[in-house]
Design a protein around this motif. Structure first.
Motif, PDB file in Angstrom:
ATOM      1  N   LEU A   1      -1.293  -6.241   0.068  1.00  0.00           N
ATOM      2  CA  LEU A   1      -2.335  -7.187   0.474  1.00  0.00           C
ATOM      3  C   LEU A   1      -3.567  -6.474   1.020  1.00  0.00           C
ATOM      4  O   LEU A   1      -4.701  -6.928   0.795  1.00  0.00           O
ATOM      5  N   ALA A   2      -3.379  -5.370   1.732  1.00  0.00           N
ATOM      6  CA  ALA A   2      -4.528  -4.592   2.215  1.00  0.00           C
ATOM      7  C   ALA A   2      -5.336  -4.068   1.034  1.00  0.00           C
ATOM      8  O   ALA A   2      -6.572  -4.126   1.031  1.00  0.00           O
ATOM      9  N   TRP A   3      -4.625  -3.571   0.022  1.00  0.00           N
ATOM     10  CA  TRP A   3      -5.296  -3.080  -1.186  1.00  0.00           C
ATOM     11  C   TRP A   3      -6.002  -4.227  -1.921  1.00  0.00           C
ATOM     12  O   TRP A   3      -7.145  -4.074  -2.382  1.00  0.00           O
ATOM     13  N   LEU A   4      -5.338  -5.383  -2.012  1.00  0.00           N
ATOM     14  CA  LEU A   4      -5.945  -6.533  -2.697  1.00  0.00           C
ATOM     15  C   LEU A   4      -7.183  -7.047  -1.971  1.00  0.00           C
ATOM     16  O   LEU A   4      -8.157  -7.443  -2.609  1.00  0.00           O
ATOM     17  N   ALA A   5      -7.150  -7.053  -0.636  1.00  0.00           N
ATOM     18  CA  ALA A   5      -8.321  -7.502   0.126  1.00  0.00           C
ATOM     19  C   ALA A   5      -9.512  -6.599  -0.172  1.00  0.00           C
ATOM     20  O   ALA A   5     -10.631  -7.072  -0.394  1.00  0.00           O
ATOM     21  N   GLN A   6      -9.267  -5.297  -0.204  1.00  0.00           N
ATOM     22  CA  GLN A   6     -10.345  -4.365  -0.546  1.00  0.00           C
ATOM     23  C   GLN A   6     -10.778  -4.555  -2.000  1.00  0.00           C
ATOM     24  O   GLN A   6     -11.966  -4.487  -2.312  1.00  0.00           O
ATOM     25  N   GLY A   7      -9.809  -4.777  -2.877  1.00  0.00           N
ATOM     26  CA  GLY A   7     -10.118  -4.984  -4.283  1.00  0.00           C
ATOM     27  C   GLY A   7     -10.964  -6.230  -4.515  1.00  0.00           C
ATOM     28  O   GLY A   7     -11.909  -6.211  -5.315  1.00  0.00           O
ATOM     29  N   LEU A   8     -10.637  -7.309  -3.817  1.00  0.00           N
ATOM     30  CA  LEU A   8     -11.418  -8.539  -3.969  1.00  0.00           C
ATOM     31  C   LEU A   8     -12.851  -8.339  -3.474  1.00  0.00           C
ATOM     32  O   LEU A   8     -13.803  -8.761  -4.127  1.00  0.00           O
ATOM     33  N   TYR A   9     -12.975  -7.684  -2.332  1.00  0.00           N
ATOM     34  CA  TYR A   9     -14.326  -7.429  -1.824  1.00  0.00           C
ATOM     35  C   TYR A   9     -15.111  -6.537  -2.785  1.00  0.00           C
ATOM     36  O   TYR A   9     -16.248  -6.837  -3.136  1.00  0.00           O
ATOM     37  N   LEU A  10     -14.509  -5.426  -3.194  1.00  0.00           N
ATOM     38  CA  LEU A  10     -15.217  -4.498  -4.077  1.00  0.00           C
ATOM     39  C   LEU A  10     -15.497  -5.122  -5.444  1.00  0.00           C
ATOM     40  O   LEU A  10     -16.534  -4.846  -6.057  1.00  0.00           O
ATOM     41  N   GLY A  11     -14.583  -5.964  -5.925  1.00  0.00           N
ATOM     42  CA  GLY A  11     -14.824  -6.662  -7.188  1.00  0.00           C
ATOM     43  C   GLY A  11     -16.006  -7.600  -7.092  1.00  0.00           C
ATOM     44  O   GLY A  11     -16.843  -7.664  -8.001  1.00  0.00           O
ATOM     45  N   LEU A  12     -16.072  -8.313  -5.968  1.00  0.00           N
ATOM     46  CA  LEU A  12     -17.211  -9.210  -5.762  1.00  0.00           C
ATOM     47  C   LEU A  12     -18.503  -8.412  -5.610  1.00  0.00           C
ATOM     48  O   LEU A  12     -19.529  -8.760  -6.195  1.00  0.00           O
ATOM     49  N   ALA A  13     -18.452  -7.332  -4.844  1.00  0.00           N
ATOM     50  CA  ALA A  13     -19.637  -6.495  -4.673  1.00  0.00           C
ATOM     51  C   ALA A  13     -20.051  -5.874  -6.000  1.00  0.00           C
ATOM     52  O   ALA A  13     -21.240  -5.778  -6.306  1.00  0.00           O
ATOM     53  N   HIS A  14     -19.070  -5.453  -6.802  1.00  0.00           N
ATOM     54  CA  HIS A  14     -19.350  -4.874  -8.113  1.00  0.00           C
ATOM     55  C   HIS A  14     -19.994  -5.916  -9.016  1.00  0.00           C
ATOM     56  O   HIS A  14     -20.968  -5.638  -9.714  1.00  0.00           O
ATOM     57  N   GLY A  15     -19.485  -7.142  -8.976  1.00  0.00           N
ATOM     58  CA  GLY A  15     -20.033  -8.217  -9.808  1.00  0.00           C
ATOM     59  C   GLY A  15     -21.429  -8.615  -9.384  1.00  0.00           C
ATOM     60  O   GLY A  15     -22.308  -8.823 -10.218  1.00  0.00           O
ATOM     61  N   LEU A  16     -21.663  -8.716  -8.072  1.00  0.00           N
ATOM     62  CA  LEU A  16     -22.986  -9.108  -7.589  1.00  0.00           C
ATOM     63  C   LEU A  16     -23.999  -7.987  -7.722  1.00  0.00           C
ATOM     64  O   LEU A  16     -25.182  -8.230  -7.898  1.00  0.00           O
ATOM     65  N   GLY A  17     -23.521  -6.750  -7.640  1.00  0.00           N
ATOM     66  CA  GLY A  17     -24.430  -5.607  -7.757  1.00  0.00           C
ATOM     67  C   GLY A  17     -24.806  -5.304  -9.183  1.00  0.00           C
ATOM     68  O   GLY A  17     -25.776  -4.600  -9.435  1.00  0.00           O
ATOM     69  N   GLY A  18     -24.044  -5.821 -10.133  1.00  0.00           N
ATOM     70  CA  GLY A  18     -24.357  -5.597 -11.537  1.00  0.00           C
ATOM     71  C   GLY A  18     -24.357  -4.129 -11.918  1.00  0.00           C
ATOM     72  O   GLY A  18     -25.319  -3.638 -12.471  1.00  0.00           O
ATOM     73  N   LEU A  19     -23.259  -3.433 -11.609  1.00  0.00           N
ATOM     74  CA  LEU A  19     -23.208  -2.001 -11.892  1.00  0.00           C
ATOM     75  C   LEU A  19     -22.981  -1.681 -13.360  1.00  0.00           C
ATOM     76  O   LEU A  19     -23.053  -0.540 -13.763  1.00  0.00           O
ATOM     77  N   GLY A  20     -22.668  -2.657 -14.157  1.00  0.00           N
ATOM     78  CA  GLY A  20     -22.491  -2.420 -15.585  1.00  0.00           C
ATOM     79  C   GLY A  20     -21.088  -1.997 -15.943  1.00  0.00           C
ATOM     80  O   GLY A  20     -20.191  -1.965 -15.125  1.00  0.00           O
ATOM     81  N   GLY A  21     -20.898  -1.627 -17.219  1.00  0.00           N
ATOM     82  CA  GLY A  21     -19.572  -1.257 -17.696  1.00  0.00           C
ATOM     83  C   GLY A  21     -18.867  -2.472 -18.265  1.00  0.00           C
ATOM     84  O   GLY A  21     -19.208  -3.617 -17.972  1.00  0.00           O
ATOM     85  N   GLY A  22     -17.839  -2.234 -19.079  1.00  0.00           N
ATOM     86  CA  GLY A  22     -17.072  -3.320 -19.656  1.00  0.00           C
ATOM     87  C   GLY A  22     -16.131  -3.938 -18.636  1.00  0.00           C
ATOM     88  O   GLY A  22     -15.869  -3.356 -17.586  1.00  0.00           O
ATOM     89  N   PRO A  23     -15.586  -5.129 -18.947  1.00  0.00           N
ATOM     90  CA  PRO A  23     -14.721  -5.809 -17.987  1.00  0.00           C
ATOM     91  C   PRO A  23     -13.436  -5.032 -17.666  1.00  0.00           C
ATOM     92  O   PRO A  23     -13.027  -4.956 -16.520  1.00  0.00           O
ATOM     93  N   LEU A  24     -12.826  -4.447 -18.674  1.00  0.00           N
ATOM     94  CA  LEU A  24     -11.595  -3.688 -18.435  1.00  0.00           C
ATOM     95  C   LEU A  24     -11.882  -2.429 -17.622  1.00  0.00           C
ATOM     96  O   LEU A  24     -11.139  -2.083 -16.700  1.00  0.00           O
ATOM     97  N   GLU A  25     -12.975  -1.774 -17.961  1.00  0.00           N
ATOM     98  CA  GLU A  25     -13.389  -0.585 -17.202  1.00  0.00           C
ATOM     99  C   GLU A  25     -13.717  -0.960 -15.760  1.00  0.00           C
ATOM    100  O   GLU A  25     -13.379  -0.236 -14.820  1.00  0.00           O
ATOM    101  N   ALA A  26     -14.368  -2.104 -15.580  1.00  0.00           N
ATOM    102  CA  ALA A  26     -14.743  -2.547 -14.237  1.00  0.00           C
ATOM    103  C   ALA A  26     -13.504  -2.856 -13.396  1.00  0.00           C
ATOM    104  O   ALA A  26     -13.453  -2.491 -12.220  1.00  0.00           O
ATOM    105  N   VAL A  27     -12.498  -3.500 -13.973  1.00  0.00           N
ATOM    106  CA  VAL A  27     -11.273  -3.832 -13.232  1.00  0.00           C
ATOM    107  C   VAL A  27     -10.546  -2.551 -12.822  1.00  0.00           C
ATOM    108  O   VAL A  27     -10.102  -2.419 -11.677  1.00  0.00           O
TER     109      VAL A  27
END
Length: 189
Positions: free
Chosen positions: A70-96
């Motif tokens: 859950l600690a890892w998932l909480a960080q993953g959710l935050y970073l995923g949202l930040a990655h999505g809002l920041g528009g860093l690029g890359g494909g969806p599988l690469e981004a995940v």
């Protein structure tokens, strides 16, 4: 500007939740007594997530892995949202995959910060008030971290220098993790 503020608030919330989950795991790993205000606070803050997760995430080696995941998932959710809002690029599988790896590094960094805080508090308590009510809990968390260094570094003049060596090792680990984090983000920008 608003997105940056929103991400800052989310970073604080995800960091707090991840740190609480890591501390809960550390208390169990160190076999620290659960009859203390710190443990009761951690259980109260994280039980809403840990109890349901235990049905899906099994324990291993007598440790509750749900808190770690859950600690890892909480960080993953935050970073995923930040990655999505920041528009860093890359494909969806690469981004995940990148977000999962970055979340692991960020969780390791939080664990290192937690270890550093525990060692500092244990050292301060040993000097100021070794009989404080929280001393047994803090010492139970610090001893597994300090034991390898205590084997290598004998007390000098009755002073245990192992916390200094442990803090130096943690600082080196944090530098490596921060460097890896930055290196992983660099090609995506």
């Amino acid at each position: 500007m608003l997105i940056r503020l929103f991400l800052m608030v989310l970073d604080v919330l995800a960091g707090f939740l991840s740190l609480a989950l890591l501390a809960r795991f550390a208390l169990q790993w160190a076999r620290a007594p659960y009859r203390n205000p710190i443990a009761q606070f951690l259980v109260a803050v994280t039980d809403w997530a840990v109890r349901p997760a235990r049905r899906v995430i099994p324990s291993a080696w007598g440790l509750d892995l749900a808190s770690l995941v859950l600690a890892w998932l909480a960080q993953g959710l935050y970073l995923g949202l930040a990655h999505g809002l920041g528009g860093l690029g890359g494909g969806p599988l690469e981004a995940v995959g990148l977000v999962a790896l970055l979340a692991l590094l960020e969780t390791l960094k939080l664990a290192a910060w937690l270890a550093q805080g525990v060692i500092i508090v244990a050292a301060l308590l040993s000097w100021i008030n070794p009989y404080a009510p929280m001393a047994p809990v803090v010492n139970a968390l610090a001893q597994p971290l300090l034991r390898p260094f205590q084997r290598l570094i004998p007390p000098i003049g009755g002073v245990d220098l192992s916390p200094l060596a442990a803090l130096l090792a943690i600082q080196l680990l944090l530098a490596v993790l921060t460097s890896l984090f930055g290196a992983l983000l660099m090609p995506m920008r």
